[in-house]
Structures are given as C-alpha cells and as structure tokens.
Scaffold this active site. Structure first.
Site, mmCIF file in Angstrom:
data_model
loop_
_atom_site.group_PDB
_atom_site.id
_atom_site.type_symbol
_atom_site.label_atom_id
_atom_site.label_comp_id
_atom_site.label_asym_id
_atom_site.label_seq_id
_atom_site.Cartn_x
_atom_site.Cartn_y
_atom_site.Cartn_z
ATOM 1 N N CYS A 1 0.175 1.882 -0.978
ATOM 2 C CA CYS A 1 0.065 0.775 -0.024
ATOM 3 C C CYS A 1 -0.277 1.247 1.376
ATOM 4 O O CYS A 1 -0.545 0.450 2.262
ATOM 5 C CB CYS A 1 1.349 -0.036 -0.031
ATOM 6 S SG CYS A 1 1.654 -0.771 -1.654
ATOM 7 N N CYS B 1 8.236 -12.421 -0.083
ATOM 8 C CA CYS B 1 7.405 -11.450 -0.796
ATOM 9 C C CYS B 1 5.972 -11.659 -0.324
ATOM 10 O O CYS B 1 5.472 -12.786 -0.342
ATOM 11 C CB CYS B 1 7.473 -11.677 -2.304
ATOM 12 S SG CYS B 1 9.161 -11.729 -2.960
ATOM 13 N N HIS C 1 -1.022 -8.667 1.774
ATOM 14 C CA HIS C 1 -1.140 -7.208 1.666
ATOM 15 C C HIS C 1 -2.452 -6.925 0.936
ATOM 16 O O HIS C 1 -2.554 -7.096 -0.271
ATOM 17 C CB HIS C 1 0.060 -6.675 0.890
ATOM 18 C CG HIS C 1 0.167 -5.184 0.857
ATOM 19 N ND1 HIS C 1 -0.600 -4.355 1.660
ATOM 20 C CD2 HIS C 1 0.954 -4.370 0.120
ATOM 21 C CE1 HIS C 1 -0.263 -3.096 1.406
ATOM 22 N NE2 HIS C 1 0.659 -3.077 0.472
#
Lengths: 387, 142
Positions: A85, A208, A332
């Site tokens: 990530c 989330c 993300h």
C-alpha cells in the site's frame, strides 16, 4: 545528501474510470505535474512509477514506459516499484534518492492504479495469495480483520472507545466533503458512522477506505535549481523507508515500522513531532489513524483516542491530520495513494488548499504504511516537507 | 457427470504432526538459540542456523485480541470470529475462534484458549479444508 525540492504536482480525482485505460490515467497526472513545474517532459532525467497490480488480469509490464512514451518522455531510466500500500511513496522515495545523491537534478515520480475493474473477490484473492507462510488470508484473515483486532486490543489496554475510533471517519469525511478531489464527498455524523453496516468489529463501512482508480504525480528537483521552476518550492526535509520486524512478543497496539520510521525521519529533518503543523497519515481504517498519532509522537502511547476526542487532529487543533479527507474519503488507489498524500501537503504548504487551508503551515509530515505481514506493516515511508 | 466423493485434507500438511498425543501444531526449534517458530523455517531467522528440530506447540494459549468479521474469503460462512493467540512458546498465532457464542459476551482479552482441529472452509469443489482453531479453554472454565 543534497537538498531536494518538489517543483510540481498533479493528480486526478480518485473515482471510477473503468472506461479509460490505466495508461491514460497515468498520462494525465504526469502532464499536470510537469506543467505545474513549468517544465517539459524533456527536462526529466529519471522516472519511477508505483503500480501495485493490474487487477483484472494479474501483473502488467512496463506501465511506466507506456505512460511516458505517450507524452514524449523516452530514453531515460524508467522503473516500476511495488511495496504494498506504500507503493506510491516508494516511487517518490526512489526519485528523491536519485536527486539527493546527485545522480540527476530532475526526477519524476508517479503512481497509477485501476482497481474498480476487478471484483472484490479478485482483489481479496490477490491480497491473500497462497504464497505466504502464515496463510492468514484463506484462514479467515483480511485487512479489516487485522485492524478490527488492533482496535479491540487498543480499546482493552487504553480504554479507547468505539466512538473515538469512529470519530476518525467523521473528521476525515468532513474534510473530504471540502475537497473537490475526494471520491466520497458526503460528510457523516458520528451516529451515522456507528449505525452503518459492520465490516469487522468495531469497524463499520465508513471506517474502511474504499478502493478506486486514479493517478498522482510529482516532479522533484535539486534544491539549488528549484526556484528556476517554481516560485514556491517545497523542500523535502526527510525521506525515510523501513521494513517490518513482525514482532510476536509485543502488544498488538502499535506498528513497529511507524515508530522506527518516525524516529529516523525526525532525526533526518532535525525536527520533532512538536514542529509538525499538519500531517497526512495512512488511514486505511479509522483505528489506524489513532495508532499513527501515537506511533508518530503526536501524543503519548494510549492517548490517541483522547487526541481526536479533544479536537487536536482537526483543523485548528494541535496537528491537523488528513485535511484531504484521507484514504477514508479519497479512496485507497494503491499505487497513487502515497503521492496523493504528498500533493495535499504541497498544496497546504503553498497556501493553496482552499477551505481546508491550515493557516501558517510550515512543516508537514506524510506517512504511508505498505502491506501487512503477521503483526506489522511490511514497509513504512515517512516524508517531512517544509516551505 | 456424477458428483465426486468429497475429500477432507489439512490446509498445510507440514503444520500438523502427531507427536504421540494426537494432532499438534508443528513448530521449528532452533537448537542454537532456542527460539521456536511457526510454521517451521529453513533457517533460524534469528541466528541463521540451518538445523531445526520439530517440536509440538502448546495446545493452550491466551487470547491477545479478537474481532467478529462480516467479510472474508470464499468458503467461510460470515460472520465468523477471529483472534490472535499468545502461545507460551512466544508465538502470536492468528486463528479462527470457535465454540464462543455469543462472542461478545463469552470472549475476553487474556482468557485461556485451547486448540481444536476443525474444518476451516470448503474449497470450490466442496472439499473440506481442515486446520486449527481456538476455543475458550474447557478445563479453565470447569
């Protein structure tokens, strides 16, 4: 190491771009960053691209070359990096290193990812491949699982509450609603966050981060020539990369990578947490941000819940965190995430953050954790920027 | 086409061994530094010693933390309960938790847990994948 500055930034709003190619997304961000720096592609001497995976069909090849060929940037060394990530931050760090060591004067770092073209099942299977010894993935573990486990232990040891954890999502969605480049732009109340669908206790859906498609790019230059290209160059005071130790013998309430990376970054910059005016940290899940406050030294261990409760991480507080809306609002977009965090900080330090502007911001910290093995992030990058 | 016979197999054969008292998890012990690892490794990550002896891991440990997951891999019915177990060997083990309903009433950080061998999930053909899980220790509660 020589001084390095950021001369140009450019990104595209994270979202769903299934009708466009990965290459086109990358091109757009690079064009914007090069223009922002007042350069042409021919000024760039080296390029690093962050791209985790081409999700619909596995690993892709040479994405950096495909993107840069389209805008006339050829011949120079072009390298793709992957680091979970934190892939985008890794691209930035490599570009910084090339300039800092004097190998070249001008470098491009960009990240690009297209995740909405694949199903959730496919993405989960890429993350939880069978090559890993512990095989947590097919034993029932997942990213939300790891952070649900972290949250429970933190609540137990320090009295952190569900409400304090959920407040991270409230704060970040509020700033997301003020950021035209965020993917989720609706602010949520604490009550709304808490009553949403449970994903992994105590984390409900808005706690989330969503995924998405997008790209982000930055042009770095040697400090000595920075003013030639931009009237407000932002200097890179620290660029640090560490990898995990995956401890078995310590309480699962912190990230060993964060602590070591922060220590090294503060040392490199000659600064401490008390000097940080704002930060973008890796809020993949709400509770992660609370743990990062502690690991980065913004507050003492165990006081992360209180830190947000008392407003210290909001605009107007001690250290505003994730004024961009964070991953919880932007999504993300793995290869692009780290560079997107840096772009927010550059805009803040230039005084160009609009309604989200942190007044008088001089020093900013970016934190990006990459991947997860056992009890620790696999990689962690911290950058400290100043105007 | 007729339905084949369903198979039942360990998720990883190398993880499990009968040391004489039923299935245990197999740890690797480094004779040089004494550290124990799970799963076993080719060399000791601490001292790079290549000799590893197989040892049974404790069936009991303490619940370090837990959560209830409403999402997960194919083949495991949601919601399910997960945790980290601290074994006396100094190993933190991710595990599915079982026999703990209602989970939010029964479970507590620090409680004694014990290992059981159970079906973890079913694969695409409906075969059972067997592995380890932990449940609240019955001895401790009696």
């Amino acid at each position: 190491m020589r001084a390095v500055s950021i001369a140009g930034v450019g990104g595209i709003r994270f979202g769903k771009y299934g009708d466009r190619s990965l290459r086109v997304l990358g091109e757009e961000a690079c064009i914007k960053a090069i223009r922002d720096a007042g350069m042409t592609p021919r000024d760039i001497q080296v390029a690093y691209v962050g791209n985790l995976a081409q999700w619909e069909w596995g690993q892709g090849l040479l994405i950096g070359h495909y993107v840069l060929r389209e805008i006339g940037l050829t011949k120079i060394p072009i390298t793709r990096v992957e680091n979970g990530c934190a892939t985008g931050s890794n691209a930035f760090h490599e570009a910084w290193y090339r300039v800092a060591t004097g190998a070249c004067d001008i470098a491009l770092a960009f990240g690009v990812e297209q995740m909405t073209v694949a199903s959730s099942e496919k993405i989960l299977s890429v993350f939880t491949g069978r090559q890993h010894a512990e095989r947590g993935g097919d034993m029932g573990n997942s990213a939300p699982g790891l952070f649900g486990l972290l949250a429970r232990r933190h609540m137990e040891e320090f009295g952190t509450t569900r409400e304090q954890i959920a407040m991270v999502a409230v704060k970040n969605r509020k700033y997301g609603s003020m950021n035209p480049e965020a993917q989720l732009t609706r602010a949520l109340t604490l009550e709304e966050v808490l009553k949403e669908r449970m994903i992994c206790d105590p984390l409900t859906l808005p706690q989330c981060c969503p995924r998405g498609d997008g790209a982000a790019a930055v042009v770095l230059v040697a400090g000595k020539i920075a003013r030639k290209y931009n009237s407000i160059p932002i200097s890179v005071a620290a660029s640090v990369q560490v990898s995990g130790t995956y401890p078995d013998d310590r309480s699962y309430t912190f990230f060993d990578t964060d602590v070591r990376a922060a220590e090294a970054a503060y040392k490199m910059a000659g600064l401490g947490p008390e000097d940080i005016d704002l930060a973008e940290v890796h809020d993949c899940f709400s509770v992660a941000e609370i743990v990062h406050y502690e690991d980065l030294g913004f507050c003492r261990k165990g006081e992360g819940g209180r830190f947000i409760d008392e407003g210290h991480s909001g605009i107007g507080g001690k250290i505003p965190v994730n004024t961009s809306g964070g991953l919880l609002s932007k999504g993300h977009v793995i290869g692009a995430t780290g560079i997107s965090q840096i772009i927010e900080l550059v805009r803040q330090l230039r005084g160009q953050a609009g309604r989200r502007q942190v007044e008088g911001a001089r020093v900013a910290l970016q934190h990006n954790g990459g991947g997860f093995i056992h009890t620790d992030t696999a990689s962690c990058f911290i950058h400290i920027l100043r105007n | 086409m007729s339905q084949g016979v369903k198979k039942r197999s360990f998720i990883e054969d190398a993880w499990f061994h009968d040391f004489g008292q039923g299935w245990s998890l197999t740890g690797g012990r480094c004779p040089a530094c004494g550290r124990i690892y799970f799963p076993t490794k080719q060399v000791c990550p601490s001292c790079f010693n290549a000799e590893q002896e197989k040892v049974p891991l404790s069936r009991k440990g303490k619940l370090h933390t837990f959560s209830r997951s409403h999402m997960g891999p194919a083949g495991i019915r949601t919601p399910f309960t997960i945790g980290f177990i601290d074994l006396p060997e100094g190993i933190k083990l991710f595990s599915l938790l079982t026999d703990c309903d209602p989970w939010d009433k029964v479970l507590g950080v620090g409680m004694e847990m014990e290992m059981v061998i159970e079906t973890i999930r079913e694969d695409e053909e409906g075969n059972e994948i067997v592995g380890y899980k932990f449940r609240p220790s019955r001895e401790a509660s009696s």
